[in-house]
Enzyme design. Structure first.
Site, short mmCIF file in Angstrom:
data_model
loop_
_atom_site.label_atom_id
_atom_site.label_comp_id
_atom_site.label_asym_id
_atom_site.label_seq_id
_atom_site.Cartn_x
_atom_site.Cartn_y
_atom_site.Cartn_z
N GLY A 22 32.03 42.83 30.56
CA GLY A 22 33.21 42.45 31.35
C GLY A 22 33.66 41.26 29.99
O GLY A 22 34.52 40.37 30.69
N HIS A 155 41.62 33.74 47.74
CA HIS A 155 41.65 34.22 46.38
C HIS A 155 42.95 34.53 45.68
O HIS A 155 43.82 34.97 46.43
CB HIS A 155 40.31 35.07 46.13
CG HIS A 155 39.11 34.73 46.27
ND1 HIS A 155 38.43 34.43 47.46
CD2 HIS A 155 38.14 34.29 45.21
CE1 HIS A 155 37.24 33.92 47.11
NE2 HIS A 155 36.95 33.88 45.87
N LYS A 159 42.04 39.90 42.99
CA LYS A 159 40.56 40.16 43.44
C LYS A 159 40.60 41.69 43.95
O LYS A 159 41.36 41.87 45.00
CB LYS A 159 40.29 38.82 44.35
CG LYS A 159 38.70 39.11 44.65
CD LYS A 159 38.00 37.79 45.52
CE LYS A 159 36.76 38.01 45.79
NZ LYS A 159 35.84 38.38 44.81
P1 NAP Z 1 38.67 40.91 35.45
O1 NAP Z 1 39.40 39.96 34.71
O2 NAP Z 1 39.01 42.09 35.98
O3 NAP Z 1 37.40 41.21 34.20
C1 NAP Z 1 36.43 42.38 34.42
C2 NAP Z 1 36.28 43.13 33.21
O4 NAP Z 1 35.35 44.14 32.86
C3 NAP Z 1 37.59 43.64 32.59
O5 NAP Z 1 37.81 43.61 31.42
C4 NAP Z 1 37.24 45.20 32.80
O6 NAP Z 1 37.96 46.14 32.12
C5 NAP Z 1 35.75 45.04 32.35
N1 NAP Z 1 35.07 46.45 32.88
C6 NAP Z 1 35.10 47.11 34.04
N2 NAP Z 1 34.27 47.91 34.24
C7 NAP Z 1 33.45 47.92 33.01
C8 NAP Z 1 32.14 48.28 32.55
N3 NAP Z 1 31.71 49.46 33.13
N4 NAP Z 1 31.46 47.83 31.52
C9 NAP Z 1 32.00 46.90 30.73
N5 NAP Z 1 33.18 46.14 31.20
C10 NAP Z 1 34.09 46.67 32.33
O7 NAP Z 1 37.74 40.37 36.51
P2 NAP Z 1 37.32 38.62 36.77
O8 NAP Z 1 38.14 37.88 37.41
O9 NAP Z 1 36.66 38.37 35.35
O10 NAP Z 1 36.01 38.77 37.81
C11 NAP Z 1 34.86 39.97 37.50
C12 NAP Z 1 34.05 39.96 38.44
O11 NAP Z 1 33.31 38.59 39.02
C13 NAP Z 1 34.58 40.35 40.01
O12 NAP Z 1 33.64 41.10 40.80
C14 NAP Z 1 34.70 38.88 40.80
O13 NAP Z 1 34.69 39.07 42.22
C15 NAP Z 1 33.58 38.08 40.25
N6 NAP Z 1 33.52 36.69 40.30
C16 NAP Z 1 32.27 36.39 40.65
C17 NAP Z 1 32.03 34.73 40.64
C18 NAP Z 1 31.00 34.30 41.03
O14 NAP Z 1 30.73 32.77 41.01
N7 NAP Z 1 29.98 35.16 41.37
C19 NAP Z 1 33.10 33.92 40.14
C20 NAP Z 1 34.61 34.61 39.80
C21 NAP Z 1 34.47 35.90 39.88
P3 NAP Z 1 39.40 46.89 32.69
O15 NAP Z 1 40.23 45.78 32.85
O16 NAP Z 1 39.61 47.73 31.29
O17 NAP Z 1 38.92 47.66 33.87
#
Ligand code: NAP
Length: 270
Positions: A22, A155, A159
């Protein structure tokens, strides 16, 4: 919790090679900056379906990255529908995983952890901010004293899952800590036709409400009530930098643990 907040950013040993799944996403980019700035770790590669220009090589899949090798820890901030497949590639290869992607159920985490050879750790934190972890601990401490408790999480609009992993875990912790307290609050049966859901989702009996709006990164309130009094706990993440000390602590900690570890509090206590 005995570790000082500073312990989360203190280097603890040899250079750790990190792959970021990601890496083009919002969290992935923040993780890349934090890892690059840390003295004791380096970015081995990124992994993203849409590779962006980067100072490191970016694979399209975790399977490709595992084949190429050269990293100790996989950090996953992808999407709820991608994370299980990513972990199913990395864990059997003995790669420790630090997972922030929400949406994985407890039994799925256990199934994935069982794919790993001995000595490998699957670490999942529904929230990497120390403030949210403390909020959950405070909620657990308050729960036995208040028969009513509701969780409201807020959020940003992008999300992809609701409720948040933090809200789910908070509700589960409240339910487990409740003891004999009996709620007097009306439930789903009081919702008027056409407004079903008004009382929220019931997670282990605790109502959880999800707000999605521009202007938020990640916020959560827990409202407790008993006769003549309420107690409100609130945590706000205003910037993705707030997650990074926790992510770095996870990366530094997984090498010395094995099996499934859920929750940053496990490493804050170390
Ligand atoms: P985001 O901006 O949508 O980033 C996710 C990235 O992963 C995108 O670039 C996406 O590409 C890519 N991706 C999707 N499927 C993939 C795969 N199979 N292999 C590799 N890359 C892939 O989301 P975000 O805001 O960074 O959040 C990501 C996750 O973290 C979410 O589930 C969010 O709820 C979680 N989160 C958790 C915390 C915590 O503290 N635990 C904090 C914040 C966020 P595409 O756009 O091309 O699909």
């Amino acid at each position: 919790m005995t570790a000082s907040p500073a312990a989360a950013t203190e280097p603890s040993g040899a250079m750790i090679r990190v792959a970021i799944a990601g890496s083009s996403g919002r969290m992935g980019q923040a993780v890349a900056e934090a890892v690059a700035a840390a003295d004791d770790m380096e970015i081995a590669c990124g992994i993203d379906l849409h590779p962006a220009d980067a100072a490191y090589s970016v694979h399209r899949t975790v399977a490709e990255a595992v084949d190429a090798g050269g990293f100790d820890v996989l950090v996953d901030f992808t999407q709820p529908d991608a994370v299980a497949g990513n972990l199913a590639c990395a864990l059997p290869a003995g790669i420790d995983c630090v997972v922030g992607t929400t949406g994985l159920a407890a039994d799925e985490l256990e199934r994935l952890a069982a794919l790993a050879p001995a000595g490998t750790c699957l670490f999942y934190a529904p929230n990497f901010t120390t403030g949210a972890v403390l909020m959950m601990e405070f909620a657990k401490a308050a729960a036995p004293y208040f028969p009513e408790a509701e969780v409201i999480e807020m959020h940003h609009c992008n999300k992809k899952d609701a409720p948040s992993g933090t809200a789910l875990r908070t509700a589960q912790m409240i339910a487990a800590a409740r003891g004999g307290a009996v709620s007097q609050a009306p439930g789903r049966e009081t919702e008027v036709p056409g407004a079903e859901g008004a009382r929220g989702a019931l997670v282990d009996g605790v109502p959880v409400h999800s707000v999605r709006s521009m202007g938020f990164v990640a916020s959560q309130e827990v409202v407790f009530g008993s006769l003549g009094q309420t107690l409100t706990l609130r945590h706000d993440s205003w910037d993705r930098g707030s997650y990074m000390p926790g992510v770095l602590l996870g990366i530094r900690s997984v090498g010395s643990r094995e099996g499934l570890v859920v929750g940053l509090e496990n490493f804050m206590d170390a």
